[in-house]
Each structure stands twice: as C-alpha cells, then as structure tokens.
Design a protein around this motif. Sequence first.
Motif, PDB file in Angstrom:
ATOM      1  N   GLU A  31     -70.831 -46.176 -29.110  1.00  0.00           N
ATOM      2  CA  GLU A  31     -71.080 -47.238 -30.095  1.00  0.00           C
ATOM      3  C   GLU A  31     -72.236 -48.147 -29.703  1.00  0.00           C
ATOM      4  N   HIS A  32     -72.437 -48.357 -28.414  1.00  0.00           N
ATOM      5  CA  HIS A  32     -73.512 -49.226 -27.931  1.00  0.00           C
ATOM      6  C   HIS A  32     -74.643 -48.447 -27.274  1.00  0.00           C
ATOM      7  N   GLY A  33     -74.653 -47.132 -27.468  1.00  0.00           N
ATOM      8  CA  GLY A  33     -75.727 -46.320 -26.905  1.00  0.00           C
ATOM      9  C   GLY A  33     -75.521 -45.938 -25.461  1.00  0.00           C
ATOM     10  N   MET A  34     -74.296 -46.036 -24.957  1.00  0.00           N
ATOM     11  CA  MET A  34     -74.057 -45.768 -23.535  1.00  0.00           C
ATOM     12  C   MET A  34     -74.205 -44.306 -23.126  1.00  0.00           C
ATOM     13  N   CYS A  35     -74.248 -43.396 -24.126  1.00  0.00           N
ATOM     14  CA  CYS A  35     -74.509 -41.990 -23.809  1.00  0.00           C
ATOM     15  C   CYS A  35     -76.009 -41.699 -23.696  1.00  0.00           C
ATOM     16  N   GLY A  36     -76.836 -42.654 -24.114  1.00  0.00           N
ATOM     17  CA  GLY A  36     -78.264 -42.576 -23.842  1.00  0.00           C
ATOM     18  C   GLY A  36     -79.059 -41.583 -24.646  1.00  0.00           C
ATOM     19  N   ASP A  37     -78.497 -41.093 -25.766  1.00  0.00           N
ATOM     20  CA  ASP A  37     -79.230 -40.094 -26.547  1.00  0.00           C
ATOM     21  C   ASP A  37     -80.023 -40.693 -27.695  1.00  0.00           C
ATOM     22  N   GLY A  38     -80.070 -42.021 -27.760  1.00  0.00           N
ATOM     23  CA  GLY A  38     -80.821 -42.687 -28.817  1.00  0.00           C
ATOM     24  C   GLY A  38     -80.018 -42.953 -30.065  1.00  0.00           C
ATOM     25  N   SER A  39     -78.808 -42.408 -30.150  1.00  0.00           N
ATOM     26  CA  SER A  39     -77.961 -42.622 -31.315  1.00  0.00           C
ATOM     27  C   SER A  39     -76.808 -43.555 -30.963  1.00  0.00           C
ATOM     28  N   LEU A  40     -76.003 -43.880 -31.971  1.00  0.00           N
ATOM     29  CA  LEU A  40     -74.792 -44.672 -31.767  1.00  0.00           C
ATOM     30  C   LEU A  40     -73.564 -43.869 -32.196  1.00  0.00           C
ATOM     31  N   PHE A  41     -73.706 -42.543 -32.218  1.00  0.00           N
ATOM     32  CA  PHE A  41     -72.613 -41.660 -32.589  1.00  0.00           C
ATOM     33  C   PHE A  41     -71.944 -41.102 -31.323  1.00  0.00           C
ATOM     34  N   ASP A  42     -70.620 -41.030 -31.350  1.00  0.00           N
ATOM     35  CA  ASP A  42     -69.900 -40.516 -30.194  1.00  0.00           C
ATOM     36  C   ASP A  42     -70.328 -39.095 -29.863  1.00  0.00           C
ATOM     37  N   VAL A  43     -70.301 -38.779 -28.583  1.00  0.00           N
ATOM     38  CA  VAL A  43     -70.718 -37.467 -28.092  1.00  0.00           C
ATOM     39  C   VAL A  43     -69.474 -36.731 -27.604  1.00  0.00           C
ATOM     40  N   THR A  44     -69.121 -35.638 -28.245  1.00  0.00           N
ATOM     41  CA  THR A  44     -67.846 -34.981 -27.973  1.00  0.00           C
ATOM     42  C   THR A  44     -67.912 -33.924 -26.882  1.00  0.00           C
ATOM     43  N   GLN A  45     -69.092 -33.487 -26.520  1.00  0.00           N
ATOM     44  CA  GLN A  45     -69.246 -32.505 -25.454  1.00  0.00           C
ATOM     45  C   GLN A  45     -70.379 -32.929 -24.537  1.00  0.00           C
TER      46      GLN A  45
ATOM     47  N   LEU B 290     -84.484 -47.381 -11.191  1.00  0.00           N
ATOM     48  CA  LEU B 290     -83.147 -47.558 -11.727  1.00  0.00           C
ATOM     49  C   LEU B 290     -83.235 -47.664 -13.242  1.00  0.00           C
ATOM     50  N   TYR B 291     -82.563 -46.740 -13.936  1.00  0.00           N
ATOM     51  CA  TYR B 291     -82.476 -46.782 -15.390  1.00  0.00           C
ATOM     52  C   TYR B 291     -81.100 -47.296 -15.792  1.00  0.00           C
ATOM     53  N   THR B 292     -81.043 -48.125 -16.820  1.00  0.00           N
ATOM     54  CA  THR B 292     -79.778 -48.595 -17.359  1.00  0.00           C
ATOM     55  C   THR B 292     -79.827 -48.517 -18.880  1.00  0.00           C
ATOM     56  N   TRP B 293     -78.651 -48.347 -19.497  1.00  0.00           N
ATOM     57  CA  TRP B 293     -78.614 -48.272 -20.959  1.00  0.00           C
ATOM     58  C   TRP B 293     -77.182 -48.521 -21.448  1.00  0.00           C
ATOM     59  N   GLY B 294     -77.073 -48.816 -22.755  1.00  0.00           N
ATOM     60  CA  GLY B 294     -75.766 -49.066 -23.350  1.00  0.00           C
ATOM     61  C   GLY B 294     -75.566 -50.523 -23.716  1.00  0.00           C
ATOM     62  N   ALA B 295     -74.318 -50.980 -23.675  1.00  0.00           N
ATOM     63  CA  ALA B 295     -73.978 -52.351 -24.041  1.00  0.00           C
ATOM     64  C   ALA B 295     -74.671 -53.345 -23.118  1.00  0.00           C
ATOM     65  N   ASN B 296     -75.163 -54.438 -23.711  1.00  0.00           N
ATOM     66  CA  ASN B 296     -75.961 -55.380 -22.916  1.00  0.00           C
ATOM     67  C   ASN B 296     -75.806 -56.817 -23.398  1.00  0.00           C
ATOM     68  N   SER B 297     -74.704 -57.106 -24.055  1.00  0.00           N
ATOM     69  CA  SER B 297     -74.529 -58.452 -24.614  1.00  0.00           C
ATOM     70  C   SER B 297     -74.453 -59.533 -23.551  1.00  0.00           C
ATOM     71  N   HIS B 298     -74.199 -59.154 -22.307  1.00  0.00           N
ATOM     72  CA  HIS B 298     -74.147 -60.130 -21.214  1.00  0.00           C
ATOM     73  C   HIS B 298     -75.213 -59.851 -20.152  1.00  0.00           C
ATOM     74  N   ALA B 299     -76.242 -59.095 -20.524  1.00  0.00           N
ATOM     75  CA  ALA B 299     -77.352 -58.767 -19.612  1.00  0.00           C
ATOM     76  C   ALA B 299     -76.904 -57.884 -18.455  1.00  0.00           C
ATOM     77  N   GLN B 300     -75.842 -57.112 -18.665  1.00  0.00           N
ATOM     78  CA  GLN B 300     -75.346 -56.250 -17.592  1.00  0.00           C
ATOM     79  C   GLN B 300     -76.277 -55.101 -17.253  1.00  0.00           C
ATOM     80  N   LEU B 301     -77.291 -54.870 -18.087  1.00  0.00           N
ATOM     81  CA  LEU B 301     -78.262 -53.818 -17.781  1.00  0.00           C
ATOM     82  C   LEU B 301     -79.316 -54.270 -16.779  1.00  0.00           C
ATOM     83  N   GLY B 302     -79.376 -55.563 -16.513  1.00  0.00           N
ATOM     84  CA  GLY B 302     -80.333 -56.061 -15.520  1.00  0.00           C
ATOM     85  C   GLY B 302     -81.773 -55.944 -15.940  1.00  0.00           C
ATOM     86  N   GLN B 303     -82.009 -55.940 -17.258  1.00  0.00           N
ATOM     87  CA  GLN B 303     -83.365 -55.778 -17.773  1.00  0.00           C
ATOM     88  C   GLN B 303     -83.998 -57.094 -18.212  1.00  0.00           C
ATOM     89  N   GLY B 304     -83.329 -58.208 -17.995  1.00  0.00           N
ATOM     90  CA  GLY B 304     -83.904 -59.503 -18.326  1.00  0.00           C
ATOM     91  C   GLY B 304     -83.700 -59.942 -19.755  1.00  0.00           C
TER      92      GLY B 304
END
Length: 407
Positions: free
Chosen positions: A357-371, A22-36
């Motif tokens: 903004e929080h990396g939820m697109c998983g490309d390593g950047s914090l820039f919005d992905v339009t396509q 299971l891979y998770t990524w993006g916003a994690n201020s409340h540990a919602q990624l389950g990564q400890g």
Amino acid sequence: MRDVINLRLNLMEGAQLSKCVLYTWGANSHAQLGQGHTEDQAEPRRADVGLQAEKIRCMTGGGGHSALITESGDLLMCGQNHKGQLGLSHTTEVITFQLCPLPGGKRVQQVSCGWDFSVILTGDDGQVWACGSNAFGQLGVSPRITHSAELLHVKTLNEPVTSVAAGLRHTLASTASGCVYQWGTGLSSHAKRMLNPQPVPAHLSSKEPCIVPGFDHVTSQKVVAGSTHCICLTVEGDVFLWGSNKHGQLVSESLFLPLPVALDRSLLQGERVIDVHSGWTHLVAVTESGRVFTWGRSNYGQLGQTNLSTEKESDTVTSSGHPVEVKALFGATQIACGSEHNLALVGGRIFSWGWNEHGMCGDGSLFDVTQPRSIPHLRDASALLIGCGSGHSMALCSLKSNEDSAS
C-alpha cells in the motif's frame, strides 16, 4: 552475524566494488526512510548516511522508525520518536540517521524494533537496554515508567543475553545458558479470552523479564516475535511456537498456545531449521538444504504462495495453517519481514512480496505483490544486506566506481 559481514566483504572484493549505498523505500510518514523528508517512496531511493554506509552490518525497523548497526557496533536511528523510541534523549522526529550513543561507549550487537519501542543488545557483556513506550511493560523496567527517551538497562536479566526480539507490545530474550525470557502484556488480553477460566501463565502477563517454561531440555539460539505470538529457534534446529494462533501461524488446532510447542519437522521435509523470521501474523523458515517455507496470514500475499487467495472482504481472512515451500526462494541467503511484506536476497538479487500500500515492495506500484519478484530498480545492483520495518524496506548495495544508477 559474522557470516553476513564476511559475505559482504567477499562480494565487495570479488566484484571490485568501491562504494556502498543504502536504499530505502515504502512508508515514510515519520521520516523512517532517512531521506530527509516525509513522503512515501514506491521505488528505492538513497538514504542519507554518508560514509557510514560502507560500515553497515545490520538494519531493521519498527512501526515508524529505523535502526542500523555498523561493523564497529555503532547504532544509527531515525524516524518516529514520539515515545523516545530512538533513544536520543528527546522525543522529536528525526529525518536522517543519527548516532545513538550508548552508556559507557558500549558496542551494539543487535537491535530489535517494536511498534513504538526499541530493544538493544550490547556485545561484550550481553546486556539489554530499551527505550520508547512502556505502556504494556515492554521495556522490562519499572511499570511506573510510561515511556523513556533515555536508554534504560533491563537489570533483572542477570545473565548474558544472546538474542532479543521486539513484538508489537511484548519482548523476548534468549540467554547464554539457553533460557528464554518474556515480558510485556501484549498477549495477556488474548490469553485471558482464550484460556478462561484457566489462569494466564506469568510469562504472558509480566512487565518484567519472566522465564518461559518448556525449554529445560533444549538450548535456545534465537528468539523472534510477531504481533501476538512468539518463536524460539533452538541450536538443534527446532522451532518452538506460542501465543495467538488466530491466523494459523502456530500450526496448531488451538487458537492460543500458552506454552511453547515444537513445530513438527515432518512439515518441513524433516529438515532442521537454520533461521526463522516473522511478520505480524506470518512466519518464514529456512531449512538446512536452503528450502524456504511460509505459513500464517496471507491476505496481502505475504506468504508468496501461488495457491492462496488474497481476497480482502471483511469476513474473509485467508491463511495457511501449515508450512508450504516457496520454491522461488530456494537458496535465499537473507530474509527480512515487515508487518505484512517481505524481502529476500537470492543469488545476489532482492525479491519482495506482500503488502504494498505504501510502496514497500519497491516496484513503483501500490498494488500488493502475491509472489516473490525481483525489484526492478535494484536488478543491476549487488545487494549485500536487507532489512524491513513495519511498512518500509531497506537494502545495502555495492556499486562500481563508474556506476551512478541511483536516483
């Protein structure tokens, strides 16, 4: 859901894969990624679920929490828990996935997560349970209960339920008889402003399940909720929409639709819809031929359409008030929507687009992905399942026994 399970099993057998991650990524201020930990992740990282990863069949998330369902119907939760939205009988944040036991050992069929609450559908009996905030009546229980860390049975739903959906502050359910119920007052303030001086219909202001009129001659199959709008997919393949239309998400000239209105099939090349998904203010529909259409708000690129601007000036809200086909997603077998970002599984590869903004697109950047574009870190993985929370993403992938590409 059974088709998803069979697809995953077939992929594992055909590719002779032996391990699921299971891979998770993006916003994690409340540990919602389950990564400890509580640090945002702009690229997919392994979540701590142990051998349970082999059994996951569904995943989703809310404002700051995540939920997994296993093939045996167990429910695993983690993340923000200040209102008891994890259903673990306490309000302490949980940094790795933990089992959420249901009363009487019931098995979970579906879970839907709102901003700070969760709605759970059990399999054998079609009962609905809820936990978390009830500030807007979104749990469908006594209004005297402000929140609950215990799972509460929504007793007034007295027939088997087949689908549930949690919005920002409202909830939907469809039943075995084809009816649709709504509760929670998250839409009522919008309705009062837009419908004045006309009264607000009961289903938009009820704190207990209230039947939604307009489905007498159709049979509901699935309900979906946005932040302030509602969707119902019928067994005939029609999509009904109601609620706020501020961003064109209801494809109507009205700013608010108090009652369900069917989407004109001609806007979808005349095809039946086989699945529909929603973010806070945008929609994604899949038709019978495999076409994928998007519409609604697009200020973060969440529609994945090439002909739309993504300017964010305070006075500019870009949107598409009619469905447009996203050809890069043709043949998608799974789609998941966060609040303003999306994932799609196309040809075994995971594509992402939208708010980043929080990396939820998983490309390593914090820039919005339009396509839509494939996630670099997962290009060599065989993806089986995908899921989104409001600002985070999840994917179950199978790895060969000699593969160790995850970090």
